[in-house]
Design a protein around this motif. Structure first.
Motif, PDB file in Angstrom:
ATOM      1  N   CYS A  24       0.836  -1.205   0.000  1.00  0.00           N
ATOM      2  CA  CYS A  24       0.000   0.000   0.000  1.00  0.00           C
ATOM      3  C   CYS A  24       0.873   1.258   0.000  1.00  0.00           C
ATOM      4  N   LEU A  25       1.907   1.267   0.819  1.00  0.00           N
ATOM      5  CA  LEU A  25       2.824   2.411   0.835  1.00  0.00           C
ATOM      6  C   LEU A  25       3.572   2.535  -0.489  1.00  0.00           C
ATOM      7  N   SER A  70      -4.982  -4.300   3.408  1.00  0.00           N
ATOM      8  CA  SER A  70      -4.504  -3.953   4.749  1.00  0.00           C
ATOM      9  C   SER A  70      -5.650  -3.957   5.745  1.00  0.00           C
ATOM     10  N   ASN A  90       0.383   5.495  -1.336  1.00  0.00           N
ATOM     11  CA  ASN A  90      -0.562   5.946  -0.320  1.00  0.00           C
ATOM     12  C   ASN A  90       0.173   6.537   0.875  1.00  0.00           C
ATOM     13  N   GLU A  91      -0.458   7.484   1.520  1.00  0.00           N
ATOM     14  CA  GLU A  91       0.116   8.157   2.690  1.00  0.00           C
ATOM     15  C   GLU A  91       0.258   7.198   3.874  1.00  0.00           C
ATOM     16  N   SER A  92      -0.669   6.247   3.965  1.00  0.00           N
ATOM     17  CA  SER A  92      -0.680   5.281   5.060  1.00  0.00           C
ATOM     18  C   SER A  92      -0.726   3.872   4.480  1.00  0.00           C
ATOM     19  N   VAL A 119      -4.624   1.980   4.464  1.00  0.00           N
ATOM     20  CA  VAL A 119      -5.814   2.458   3.759  1.00  0.00           C
ATOM     21  C   VAL A 119      -6.263   1.557   2.622  1.00  0.00           C
ATOM     22  N   CYS A 120      -5.474   0.605   2.245  1.00  0.00           N
ATOM     23  CA  CYS A 120      -5.825  -0.281   1.133  1.00  0.00           C
ATOM     24  C   CYS A 120      -6.711  -1.424   1.631  1.00  0.00           C
TER      25      CYS A 120
END
Length: 112
Positions: free
Chosen positions: A68-69, A82, A73-75, A78-79
């Protein structure tokens, strides 16, 4: 940056970084001299892995967060993949809590 600097900046040992690389969670590029090279984004990846492990996730659990990162993505949380891991882990913890409470209640019954 080289492996020693990444280790210092992320607060882990070089051995851990090599282990993450071996497990496919961290990808080092090799310089012309053969040394591992990392960039700024790798600091964030390692910090995410360490934070997840600190609360009970395994390295395998960390894969979707890392992906995800890497996807920008910022975090890492959030996916959808995850979120699924978090939900699964919470369900496991809830089961453990219920089991512990049942054991506690049984001990109380036996000793009162």
């Amino acid at each position: 940056m080289r492996i020693g600097e990444l280790a210092r900046r992320s607060g882990v040992s070089t051995r851990s970084l090599r282990h993450y690389e071996e497990k496919g969670l961290l990808a080092a590029r090799r310089g012309a001299n053969g040394y591992r090279e990392y960039d700024e984004a790798d600091v964030r990846l390692v910090q995410e892995i360490r934070a997840l492990m600190a609360v009970g996730f395994t390295l395998e659990d960390a894969r979707p967060f890392v992906a995800c990162l890497r996807a920008g993505n910022e975090s890492g949380g959030v996916c959808p993949e995850s979120v699924d891991v978090v939900r699964r882990k919470l369900a496991e913890i809830d089961t453990e809590i219920r089991d512990l409470m049942a054991r506690r209640d049984e001990m109380l019954r036996r000793n009162t």
